[in-house]
Design a protein around this motif. Structure first.
Motif, PDB file in Angstrom:
ATOM      1  N   VAL A 174       0.935  -1.138  -0.009  1.00 28.08           N
ATOM      2  CA  VAL A 174      -0.045  -0.057  -0.004  1.00 28.08           C
ATOM      3  C   VAL A 174       0.881   1.246  -0.025  1.00 28.08           C
ATOM      4  CG1 VAL A 174      -1.670   1.273   1.277  1.00 28.08           C
ATOM      5  CG2 VAL A 174      -1.760  -1.169   1.067  1.00 28.08           C
ATOM      6  N   GLN A 175       0.588   2.271  -0.933  1.00 28.20           N
ATOM      7  CA  GLN A 175       1.612   3.350  -1.116  1.00 28.20           C
ATOM      8  C   GLN A 175       0.674   4.389  -0.060  1.00 28.20           C
ATOM      9  OE1 GLN A 175       1.984   5.028  -4.763  1.00 28.20           O
ATOM     10  NE2 GLN A 175       3.121   6.698  -4.183  1.00 28.20           N
ATOM     11  N   LEU A 176       1.191   5.122   0.792  1.00 29.02           N
ATOM     12  CA  LEU A 176       0.852   5.875   1.612  1.00 29.02           C
ATOM     13  C   LEU A 176       1.468   7.167   1.306  1.00 29.02           C
ATOM     14  CD1 LEU A 176       0.773   4.013   4.888  1.00 29.02           C
ATOM     15  CD2 LEU A 176      -0.924   4.533   3.362  1.00 29.02           C
ATOM     16  N   MET A 177       0.765   8.423   0.980  1.00 30.37           N
ATOM     17  CA  MET A 177       1.192   9.723   0.826  1.00 30.37           C
ATOM     18  C   MET A 177       0.781  10.652   1.722  1.00 30.37           C
ATOM     19  SD  MET A 177       1.259  12.123  -2.530  1.00 30.37           S
ATOM     20  CE  MET A 177       1.789  10.448  -3.546  1.00 30.37           C
ATOM     21  N   GLU A 178       1.968  11.523   2.573  1.00 27.54           N
ATOM     22  CA  GLU A 178       1.343  12.414   3.581  1.00 27.54           C
ATOM     23  C   GLU A 178       1.653  13.555   2.801  1.00 27.54           C
ATOM     24  OE1 GLU A 178       3.947   9.237   6.149  1.00 27.54           O
ATOM     25  OE2 GLU A 178       4.007  10.113   4.151  1.00 27.54           O
ATOM     26  N   SER A 179       1.009  14.769   3.465  1.00 29.87           N
ATOM     27  CA  SER A 179       0.840  16.178   3.160  1.00 29.87           C
ATOM     28  C   SER A 179       0.334  16.865   4.325  1.00 29.87           C
ATOM     29  CB  SER A 179       0.025  16.405   1.759  1.00 29.87           C
ATOM     30  OG  SER A 179      -1.544  16.144   2.286  1.00 29.87           O
ATOM     31  N   GLY A 180       0.877  18.051   4.250  1.00 30.38           N
ATOM     32  CA  GLY A 180       0.431  19.029   5.177  1.00 30.38           C
ATOM     33  C   GLY A 180       1.156  19.501   6.234  1.00 30.38           C
ATOM     34  N   GLY A 181       2.653  18.824   6.253  1.00 32.42           N
ATOM     35  CA  GLY A 181       3.586  19.373   6.981  1.00 32.42           C
ATOM     36  C   GLY A 181       3.856  20.855   6.944  1.00 32.42           C
ATOM     37  N   GLY A 182       4.896  21.450   7.902  1.00 37.40           N
ATOM     38  CA  GLY A 182       5.492  22.604   7.468  1.00 37.40           C
ATOM     39  C   GLY A 182       5.823  23.261   8.656  1.00 37.40           C
TER      40      GLY A 182
ATOM     41  N   LEU B 186      -2.457  17.380   9.068  1.00 36.09           N
ATOM     42  CA  LEU B 186      -1.550  16.555   8.218  1.00 36.09           C
ATOM     43  C   LEU B 186      -2.896  15.504   7.651  1.00 36.09           C
ATOM     44  CD1 LEU B 186       1.310  15.525  10.471  1.00 36.09           C
ATOM     45  CD2 LEU B 186       1.099  17.441   8.912  1.00 36.09           C
ATOM     46  N   SER B 187      -2.641  15.060   6.287  1.00 34.31           N
ATOM     47  CA  SER B 187      -3.235  14.208   5.684  1.00 34.31           C
ATOM     48  C   SER B 187      -2.500  13.009   5.200  1.00 34.31           C
ATOM     49  CB  SER B 187      -4.012  14.885   4.650  1.00 34.31           C
ATOM     50  OG  SER B 187      -4.883  14.089   3.939  1.00 34.31           O
ATOM     51  N   CYS B 188      -3.141  11.896   5.232  1.00 33.69           N
ATOM     52  CA  CYS B 188      -2.403  10.758   4.744  1.00 33.69           C
ATOM     53  C   CYS B 188      -3.509  10.262   3.441  1.00 33.69           C
ATOM     54  CB  CYS B 188      -2.168   9.744   5.757  1.00 33.69           C
ATOM     55  SG  CYS B 188      -1.348   8.139   5.299  1.00 33.69           S
ATOM     56  N   LYS B 189      -2.757  10.008   2.106  1.00 33.23           N
ATOM     57  CA  LYS B 189      -3.597   9.558   1.403  1.00 33.23           C
ATOM     58  C   LYS B 189      -3.192   8.052   1.147  1.00 33.23           C
ATOM     59  CE  LYS B 189      -6.203   9.253  -2.532  1.00 33.23           C
ATOM     60  NZ  LYS B 189      -7.725   9.527  -2.809  1.00 33.23           N
TER      61      LYS B 189
ATOM     62  N   ILE C   8      -3.143  -4.006   8.308  1.00 37.35           N
ATOM     63  CA  ILE C   8      -4.161  -4.813   8.129  1.00 37.35           C
ATOM     64  C   ILE C   8      -3.774  -6.274   8.314  1.00 37.35           C
ATOM     65  CG2 ILE C   8      -3.669  -4.872   5.710  1.00 37.35           C
ATOM     66  CD1 ILE C   8      -6.935  -5.140   5.234  1.00 37.35           C
ATOM     67  N   TRP C   9      -4.368  -6.845   9.179  1.00 42.39           N
ATOM     68  CA  TRP C   9      -3.977  -8.425   9.523  1.00 42.39           C
ATOM     69  C   TRP C   9      -2.641  -8.641   9.719  1.00 42.39           C
ATOM     70  CZ3 TRP C   9      -6.098  -9.184   3.892  1.00 42.39           C
ATOM     71  CH2 TRP C   9      -7.296  -9.064   3.882  1.00 42.39           C
ATOM     72  N   GLY C  10      -2.059  -7.418  10.567  1.00 40.87           N
ATOM     73  CA  GLY C  10      -0.677  -7.750  11.102  1.00 40.87           C
ATOM     74  C   GLY C  10       0.604  -7.198   9.980  1.00 40.87           C
ATOM     75  N   PHE C  11       0.048  -6.841   8.978  1.00 40.17           N
ATOM     76  CA  PHE C  11       0.901  -6.147   8.037  1.00 40.17           C
ATOM     77  C   PHE C  11       1.075  -4.715   7.967  1.00 40.17           C
ATOM     78  CE2 PHE C  11       2.101 -10.012   5.617  1.00 40.17           C
ATOM     79  CZ  PHE C  11       0.961 -10.836   5.619  1.00 40.17           C
ATOM     80  N   SER C  12       2.352  -4.171   8.088  1.00 34.26           N
ATOM     81  CA  SER C  12       2.367  -2.709   8.130  1.00 34.26           C
ATOM     82  C   SER C  12       3.125  -2.224   7.009  1.00 34.26           C
ATOM     83  CB  SER C  12       3.415  -2.421   9.288  1.00 34.26           C
ATOM     84  OG  SER C  12       3.042  -2.614  10.642  1.00 34.26           O
ATOM     85  N   HIS C  13       2.445  -0.744   6.877  1.00 32.21           N
ATOM     86  CA  HIS C  13       2.803   0.016   5.604  1.00 32.21           C
ATOM     87  C   HIS C  13       3.117   1.305   5.913  1.00 32.21           C
ATOM     88  CE1 HIS C  13       1.296  -3.163   2.891  1.00 32.21           C
ATOM     89  NE2 HIS C  13       0.127  -3.496   3.771  1.00 32.21           N
ATOM     90  N   TRP C  14       4.228   1.793   5.706  1.00 31.32           N
ATOM     91  CA  TRP C  14       4.562   3.063   6.210  1.00 31.32           C
ATOM     92  C   TRP C  14       4.830   4.344   5.211  1.00 31.32           C
ATOM     93  CZ3 TRP C  14       5.181   3.974  11.622  1.00 31.32           C
ATOM     94  CH2 TRP C  14       5.127   2.841  12.206  1.00 31.32           C
ATOM     95  N   GLY C  15       4.455   5.338   5.287  1.00 32.64           N
ATOM     96  CA  GLY C  15       4.542   6.626   4.515  1.00 32.64           C
ATOM     97  C   GLY C  15       6.069   7.040   4.587  1.00 32.64           C
ATOM     98  N   GLN C  16       6.229   8.061   3.827  1.00 27.15           N
ATOM     99  CA  GLN C  16       7.684   8.459   3.729  1.00 27.15           C
ATOM    100  C   GLN C  16       7.762   9.520   5.016  1.00 27.15           C
ATOM    101  OE1 GLN C  16      10.317   7.797   1.683  1.00 27.15           O
ATOM    102  NE2 GLN C  16       9.000   6.125   1.067  1.00 27.15           N
ATOM    103  N   GLY C  17       6.892  10.135   5.477  1.00 28.96           N
ATOM    104  CA  GLY C  17       6.869  11.208   6.621  1.00 28.96           C
ATOM    105  C   GLY C  17       6.866  12.651   5.948  1.00 28.96           C
TER     106      GLY C  17
END
Length: 115
Positions: free
Chosen positions: A2-10, A20-23, A99-108
């Protein structure tokens, strides 16, 4: 994967707010528990807040009363609204999906709070 894309930092002044938003790019978003973590250089990553599939939320002590996590399953987003920010909230904030123990991380995304 799963690709996660964060936005809103600054950069924001202490006392102000930031959202902050995570898509998430997946067709199973509603089945994921979504979380926000943060990490300061030289320190361990810590949980900020999480929201389950039935929208049960959990917050770190430092976030209670100031931060609000929410999700929009139609838009595949998980937001973190941060109010009354403090200098010590400065960190890299990262989105996490589980989900089901599998982790996915965004870039931050970097959040810097100035005094």
């Amino acid at each position: 994967q799963v690709q996660l894309m964060e936005s809103g930092g600054g950069l924001v002044q202490a006392g102000r707010s930031l959202t902050l938003s995570c898509k998430a790019f997946t067709n199973m978003f509603s089945r994921y528990t979504m979380s926000w973590y943060r990490q300061v250089a030289g320190s361990e990553r810590e949980l900020v807040a999480s929201i389950t599939t039935d929208e049960t939320t959990n917050y770190a002590d430092f976030a209670v009363g100031r931060f609000t996590i929410s999700r929009n399953n139609a838009a595949n987003t998980a937001d973190l609204q941060m109010d009354n920010l403090k200098v010590e909230d400065s960190a890299v904030y990262t989105c996490h999906a589980n989900i089901w123990g599998f982790s996915h991380w965004g870039q931050g995304t970097q959040v810097t709070v100035s005094s």
